[in-house]
Design a protein around this motif. Structure first.
Motif, short mmCIF file in Angstrom:
data_model
loop_
_atom_site.label_atom_id
_atom_site.label_comp_id
_atom_site.label_asym_id
_atom_site.label_seq_id
_atom_site.Cartn_x
_atom_site.Cartn_y
_atom_site.Cartn_z
N TRP A 77 0.84 -1.20 0.00
CA TRP A 77 0.00 0.00 0.00
C TRP A 77 0.87 1.24 0.00
N THR A 78 0.52 2.20 -0.82
CA THR A 78 1.11 3.54 -0.79
C THR A 78 -0.04 4.51 -0.59
N LEU A 79 0.27 5.75 -0.26
CA LEU A 79 -0.79 6.75 -0.10
C LEU A 79 -1.58 6.90 -1.39
N GLU A 80 -0.86 6.92 -2.51
CA GLU A 80 -1.53 7.10 -3.80
C GLU A 80 -2.47 5.93 -4.09
N ARG A 81 -1.97 4.71 -3.89
CA ARG A 81 -2.80 3.53 -4.15
C ARG A 81 -4.05 3.51 -3.28
N PHE A 82 -3.85 3.76 -2.00
CA PHE A 82 -4.99 3.72 -1.09
C PHE A 82 -5.98 4.83 -1.43
N GLY A 83 -5.46 6.01 -1.80
CA GLY A 83 -6.34 7.11 -2.21
C GLY A 83 -7.19 6.73 -3.41
N VAL A 84 -6.59 6.02 -4.38
CA VAL A 84 -7.32 5.57 -5.57
C VAL A 84 -8.43 4.60 -5.17
N VAL A 85 -8.11 3.66 -4.29
CA VAL A 85 -9.11 2.66 -3.86
C VAL A 85 -10.25 3.35 -3.10
N VAL A 86 -9.92 4.27 -2.21
CA VAL A 86 -10.96 4.99 -1.46
C VAL A 86 -11.86 5.75 -2.42
N GLU A 87 -11.26 6.38 -3.42
CA GLU A 87 -12.07 7.14 -4.39
C GLU A 87 -12.97 6.21 -5.20
N ARG A 88 -12.45 5.04 -5.60
CA ARG A 88 -13.28 4.07 -6.34
C ARG A 88 -14.48 3.62 -5.52
N MET A 89 -14.26 3.41 -4.22
CA MET A 89 -15.31 2.87 -3.36
C MET A 89 -16.32 3.93 -2.92
N THR A 90 -15.84 5.14 -2.64
CA THR A 90 -16.70 6.14 -2.01
C THR A 90 -17.03 7.32 -2.91
#
Length: 141
Positions: A77-90
């Motif tokens: 996990w990186t900040l960028e990756r997690f940010g992308v996943v959060v944006e996809r979900m929410t």
């Protein structure tokens, strides 16, 4: 110059508490209007979080599934990756700083560095070398 008795008490209290006299007068006014309960600390007002508790729990579940479960090549996990996943979900876009606060604050995760180990590393061969070769090399000194 004489100070009025009521004001003298405020000045003494302010000195003792190392605050301004205005703070003491404000606290007294609040206490007179609402009693002790009115003096209790309240959470600081500010902008509400972008993610509600349900969305934070979705993010927690995504973290626990790992990065590969979300289409990334490495399970890191990186900040960028997690940010992308959060944006996809929410459908909520977060800055890197907001992703960091989400991870470390609301989710309780901490910064971790992956161990740097060769994929080809053979633990049994290392153990054999330490047990047999290293003593022989050391003895030859």
């Amino acid at each position: 110059m004489a100070i009025a008795p009521d004001l003298a008490g405020h000045v003494a209290a302010a000195r003792m508490l190392e605050v301004s006299g205005e703070s003491v007068r404000r606290w007294k006014r609040v206490w007179e209007e609402g009693g002790t309960r009115a003096l209790r600390r309240r959470p600081a007002a500010g902008r509400p979080p972008k993610l509600d508790n349900g969305q934070v729990e979705q993010a927690r579940a995504a973290l626990e599934q790992g990065a590969q479960a979300h289409g990334f090549e490495a399970d890191l996990w990186t900040l960028e990756r997690f940010g992308v996943v959060v944006e996809r979900m929410t459908y909520v876009s977060l800055s890197r700083a907001s992703v960091w606060r989400l991870l470390t604050g609301r989710l309780g995760w901490s910064l971790q560095w992956p161990e740097r180990r060769a994929v080809e590393r053979d633990e049994s061969e290392i153990a054999r070398w330490i047990a047999h070769e290293w003593p022989r090399i050391k003895k030859g000194r």
